[in-house]
Enzyme design. Structure first.
Site, PDB file in Angstrom:
ATOM      1  N   TYR A  29       0.838  -1.205   0.000  1.00  0.00           N
ATOM      2  CA  TYR A  29       0.000   0.000   0.000  1.00  0.00           C
ATOM      3  C   TYR A  29       0.874   1.257   0.000  1.00  0.00           C
ATOM      4  CZ  TYR A  29      -3.589   3.384   1.366  1.00  0.00           C
ATOM      5  OH  TYR A  29      -4.435   4.468   1.407  1.00  0.00           O
TER       6      TYR A  29
ATOM      7  N   LYS B 286       1.179   4.063  -2.999  1.00  0.00           N
ATOM      8  CA  LYS B 286       0.834   5.474  -2.841  1.00  0.00           C
ATOM      9  C   LYS B 286       2.034   6.379  -3.131  1.00  0.00           C
ATOM     10  CE  LYS B 286      -3.520   5.029  -1.958  1.00  0.00           C
ATOM     11  NZ  LYS B 286      -4.557   5.566  -2.839  1.00  0.00           N
TER      12      LYS B 286
END
Ligand SMILES: NC(=O)c1ccc[n+]([C@@H]2O[C@H](COP(=O)([O-])OP(=O)(O)OC[C@H]3O[C@@H](n4cnc5c(N)ncnc54)[C@H](O)[C@@H]3O)[C@@H](O)[C@H]2O)c1
Length: 352
Positions: A256, A260
């Protein structure tokens, strides 16, 4: 003994350069004793509001021979109206629930027609119906399109349909990408497939959506690189995260964070390629949001609540509605000179 030191090249250039030409207006002002040049001003109160360089502004116009209006295309729009999304249609991915649906509602509040996209077969109630009623009451339209943004073909077809069917008085001029997933596991336990899935949706899906948008934009308006005036063109906004800037203490979500960070960099690359072709590209990086999903994580790990709150300089977590402001700002003409940038809205989490 006198020694001659050669002057550094830059210094030599600066002292040998001829004096800049001073316009007549400036010359007259400098020549007049007691002129209104700012250096001769008496101390001013901070609330007086007098422009320090008013004379310079006037001279600019005189020098370039163009009117103030041409220099500042947005100057006659009152500030609150710069934030308006009237007369435009905005596509929002991940708008079936959570942040995306809240923002879709906010964009309708700001006057936009909205095209919501999500992999969910149906959007979440009662929020969808509330947004729908608001749109109807304002004479706007809200549509739902079921789509997996990792599919290039389906995304391209959907965006093509959306561009050609947008109201003629409210063309598509914005894309907000909220679709994303998280997956919690210790890094050593992630399979490559699980890792790829997160990257596929958060990063590749973001790229596919933005690319589909850009292709339709260029098809409709050309891609010759004509520099647009402030307030023209389109705005694409990605959802980054503070997790793209820091590793969230205690949270095991390596793909994650990597996805990002990728989103934040993708913004800069696409902004470099598309800004002169009429598309500004920026991102919004939120801190912890109290969404249904996060509330479920907190219910499972109550210890996280104290940890997350203690890391926030504001001493609390956010709610999705708090991102309507920055998201609307980035989509609207209020951010006309912003591209390739990221707004971190995280309660100060990454500041310490
Ligand atoms: N919740 C937070 O604390 C937080 C913090 C920072 C950033 N974010 C980011 O904000 C965005 C929204 O998060 P949220 O909290 O609202 O989560 P959410 O799960 O409620 O919403 C994400 C939406 O994306 C949709 N989606 C997932 N995969 C998709 C796909 N392949 N195609 C189309 N739609 C798809 C989901 O169905 C869901 O409706 C995400 O990008 C997330 O990473 C969230």
């Amino acid at each position: 003994m006198n020694r001659v030191f050669p002057l550094p090249k830059l210094y030599r250039q600066s002292i040998l350069r001829p004096l800049p030409r001073i316009s007549l207006v400036t010359a007259r002002r400098f020549a007049t004793k007691g002129s209104d040049h700012p250096t001769e001003d008496k101390p001013r109160s901070p609330t007086e509001g007098k422009a320090v360089a008013e004379h310079a502004k006037l001279d600019e116009g005189a020098k370039s021979g163009v009117s103030e209006e041409v220099l500042a295309p947005l100057q006659n729009i009152p500030t609150p109206e710069l934030f308006s999304l009237k007369n435009r249609t905005i596509i929002v991915t991940g708008a079936g629930r959570g942040l995306g649906l809240t923002l879709a509602h906010g964009f309708i509040e700001s006057g936009a027609h909205v095209r919501a996209i999500d992999i969910l077969s149906k959007p979440t109630e009662p929020y969808w119906s509330t947004a729908s009623s608001l749109a109807t009451s304002k004479g706007l339209t809200l549509e739902y399109h079921n789509l997996d943004i990792t599919s290039e073909t389906s995304t391209s077809k959907t965006f093509s349909k959306l561009f050609s069917s947008a109201p003629s008085n409210a063309p598509i001029r914005g894309l907000y990408i909220s679709a994303g997933i998280n997956h919690f596991l210790p890094a050593e336990e992630f399979s490559a497939e699980q890792f790829r899935r997160v990257i596929d949706i958060n990063l590749t899906g973001t790229f596919i959506s933005a690319q589909a948008f850009a292709k339709e934009w260029f098809k409709k308006y050309g891609d010759k690189g004509e520099i647009l005036k402030a307030g023209e063109g389109a705005s694409v906004v990605f959802t980054g995260s503070m997790s793209g800037h820091i590793a969230n203490a205690g949270l095991m979500c390596a793909p994650y964070g990597a996805s990002k960070a990728g989103v934040n960099q993708l913004v800069r690359n696409l902004a470099m390629e598309w800004s002169k072709k009429g598309i500004r590209v920026n991102s919004l990086s939120p801190g912890y949001i109290q969404t249904t999903l996060n509330n479920a994580v907190l219910a499972e790990h109550p210890e996280y609540t104290d940890l997350w709150v203690s890391q926030s300089l504001l001493g609390r977590l956010s709610t999705a509605d708090e991102f309507r402001g920055p998201a609307t700002f980035l989509l609207s003409d209020a951010s006309s000179f912003m591209t390739g940038a990221d707004i971190i809205s995280d309660g100060g989490h990454t500041a310490t």
